[in-house]
Write a protein that holds these residues in place. Structure first.
Motif, mmCIF file in Angstrom:
data_model
loop_
_atom_site.group_PDB
_atom_site.id
_atom_site.type_symbol
_atom_site.label_atom_id
_atom_site.label_comp_id
_atom_site.label_asym_id
_atom_site.label_seq_id
_atom_site.Cartn_x
_atom_site.Cartn_y
_atom_site.Cartn_z
ATOM 1 N N GLU A 96 1.044 -1.055 0.160
ATOM 2 C CA GLU A 96 0.001 0.217 -0.063
ATOM 3 C C GLU A 96 0.767 1.397 -0.077
ATOM 4 O OE1 GLU A 96 -2.456 -0.428 3.510
ATOM 5 O OE2 GLU A 96 -3.675 -1.956 2.784
ATOM 6 N N GLN A 97 1.991 1.051 0.698
ATOM 7 C CA GLN A 97 2.968 2.486 0.737
ATOM 8 C C GLN A 97 3.736 2.573 -0.486
ATOM 9 O OE1 GLN A 97 2.266 4.311 3.625
ATOM 10 N NE2 GLN A 97 0.624 2.330 3.641
ATOM 11 N N GLU A 98 3.972 1.572 -1.236
ATOM 12 C CA GLU A 98 4.829 1.643 -2.382
ATOM 13 C C GLU A 98 4.398 2.765 -3.178
ATOM 14 O OE1 GLU A 98 6.756 -2.534 -3.476
ATOM 15 O OE2 GLU A 98 4.559 -2.380 -3.946
ATOM 16 N N ALA A 99 3.077 2.882 -3.719
ATOM 17 C CA ALA A 99 2.521 3.907 -4.591
ATOM 18 C C ALA A 99 2.574 5.205 -3.877
ATOM 19 C CB ALA A 99 1.168 3.630 -5.214
ATOM 20 N N LEU A 100 2.337 5.300 -2.678
ATOM 21 C CA LEU A 100 2.355 6.497 -1.736
ATOM 22 C C LEU A 100 3.548 7.402 -1.803
ATOM 23 C CD1 LEU A 100 -0.012 5.722 1.140
ATOM 24 C CD2 LEU A 100 -0.584 6.956 -1.035
ATOM 25 N N TYR A 101 4.848 6.438 -1.561
ATOM 26 C CA TYR A 101 6.117 7.056 -1.636
ATOM 27 C C TYR A 101 7.130 6.715 -2.841
ATOM 28 C CZ TYR A 101 4.270 8.062 3.238
ATOM 29 O OH TYR A 101 3.449 8.566 4.209
ATOM 30 N N ASP A 102 6.505 6.322 -3.682
ATOM 31 C CA ASP A 102 7.471 5.689 -4.744
ATOM 32 C C ASP A 102 8.688 4.836 -4.481
ATOM 33 O OD1 ASP A 102 8.247 5.708 -7.554
ATOM 34 O OD2 ASP A 102 9.488 7.554 -7.246
ATOM 35 N N LYS A 103 8.108 3.909 -3.718
ATOM 36 C CA LYS A 103 9.285 2.924 -3.302
ATOM 37 C C LYS A 103 8.892 1.611 -3.721
ATOM 38 C CE LYS A 103 11.370 5.906 -0.535
ATOM 39 N NZ LYS A 103 12.912 6.195 -0.573
#
Length: 448
Positions: A167-174
């Protein structure tokens, strides 16, 4: 600095500073005995035979190209390496400080790590992902290894952390790369399917032959684990099409003929194998001693020759310690500082405490902070930042220093009392493995 040795009919010379590897004929190889450390011929050229003069000319040509007796170049970039500001790029999540096996050599005390048994909570798992993102700077690709004890004992938490990370990948470009290490006891089809869908790599623990494995890796009731886990580990490897996994074993003084265990694992169908020497207290009967080294050197050579034979027969497999890249390999910084423990790589306990790596977990004085507060022990972090090959006196004159990057800081601390110490037995075994790996490259006719 050069290192020269003979193995399997090859005269091999390594130029330490440039990384160049040369295969020389007998005349040139023997002539190198007449060169000093600076690369100067110590005998009169007029006294050399014609063939020796030709060999000397070839050696001189290599020197002119900085491929033999090349100048020290890594010292020049050391200031830049020390001035770097490393970011955290990988975490080892101890999702379970508990285990369903009782392995005799376990440095983690069956997963307890010098403390009470516990399981990581969802709160800590998510906070670990948040900590990694926050402290990763501009680095996009991040790694999380699920570890224990036995992580499958807390597998629901593993899934929650993976899903939160995605879920955090798209939010923080990781981009997260997840891996897991397991003894296989709790593996089933459902867990296997999830691991295959979400884990970039999986490490499967098995020591080799049944009698060897069962002597050290026992269940809680004292029985051997081999028959329980072997079918599950084989199915796991097959389901991954024998890619992106390792079956990892440990050899001890009880099986100095460990090459038989490596080949046993290969014969079982495992194509990715890692069997490593135990590191244990001298007083333990399973610990490796200096007297064992000659026998172990022969075992490594025997294994290398058998691997070459099997490659010709179409039965090849990868042995982790013989995988070496002589044309590219790690960058300069990586060759100097190694794994990045305490700086780029940290371990997280079930309570959210941060340690330099999994082997330091629970040791007094090595707590660095928490995933909630961040790194608080900046003095310890700086100590690990300064831990590189030039800071270790035993490494400076070692020909293998740019292959091992100074070795394991935890082994140095546990065996020598300081992260700047080295574990000499481990160093000697490492040097032999490097020699064998380069010989394999030479035999295969690769670009060395």
């Amino acid at each position: 600095m050069i290192h020269k040795y003979q193995l399997n009919g090859h005269n091999i010379v390594i130029d330490v500073n440039s990384g160049a590897v040369h295969l020389l004929d007998e005349e040139a190889y023997e002539l190198l005995n007449n060169y000093n450390e600076e690369g100067r011929l110590t005998v009169s050229a007029a006294g050399l035979s014609v063939s020796q003069q030709e060999a000397a000319a070839e050696i001189e040509a290599l020197k002119q190209q900085d491929l033999l007796f090349s100048p020290e170049i890594y010292q020049e970039v050391l200031d830049k390496v020390e001035a770097r500001q490393p970011v955290v790029k990988a975490l080892c999540l101890h999702v379970a400080h508990d285990c369903n096996l009782k392995c005799r050599y376990c440095f983690a005390e069956e997963g307890e790590y010098h403390g009470r048994r516990s399981m990581m909570s969802k709160e800590v798992g998510k906070a670990a992902i948040d900590f990694l993102i926050k402290n990763s700077g501009g680095r996009r690709n991040l790694e999380v290894d699920f570890f224990g004890g036995e992580p499958l004992m807390n597998f629901e938490l593993v899934k929650e952390v993976v899903e939160y990370g995605r879920e955090q990948e798209a939010l923080y470009d990781k981009k997260f790369r997840f891996t897991i290490t397991t003894n296989g006891v709790l593996l089933n089809e459902e867990i296997q399917a999830y691991i295959n869908a979400h884990m970039h790599n999986v490490v499967l623990s098995l020591d080799g032959r049944q009698e060897v494995n069962d002597a050290m890796r026992k269940t809680k009731n004292g029985k051997g684990s081999y028959e329980t886990i072997l079918p599950k580990l084989r199915q796991m490897a097959e389901s991954r099409e024998h890619k992106n996994y390792y079956v990892r074993g440990t050899f001890t003084r009880n099986n100095l003929d460990f090459s038989k265990d490596v080949l046993h694992l290969a014969d079982l169908g495992f194509s990715q194998v890692s069997v490593e020497p135990v590191v244990g207290p001298e007083e333990e009967d399973y610990s490796i001693s200096r007297e064992d080294l000659p026998e172990l050197f022969k075992e490594y050579e025997k294994l290398a020759l058998e691997m070459l034979k099997r490659e010709k027969e179409g039965k090849d497999f990868n042995f982790f310690h013989y995988m070496i890249d002589l044309s590219g390999g790690p960058c300069v910084a990586k060759r100097l500082v190694g794994c990045g423990a305490g700086t780029e790589y940290l371990a997280v306990t079930p309570d959210g405490e941060l340690y330099p790596c999994h082997q330091f977990t629970g040791l007094e004085g090595f707590k660095m902070g928490t995933v909630f507060e961040g790194v608080m022990n900046h003095e310890l972090r700086e100590e690990f930042e300064g831990c590189h090959v030039f800071a270790k006196k035993d490494c400076r004159e070692c020909w293998a220093k740019y292959y091992c990057s100074g070795g394991c800081a935890a082994n140095g601390y546990n065996m020598g009392g300081s992260i700047y110490s080295v574990y000499d037995i481990g160093c000697q075994l490492q040097r032999k493995r490097i020699e064998c790996a380069i010989m394999i490259k030479a035999q295969e006719g690769g670009n060395i």
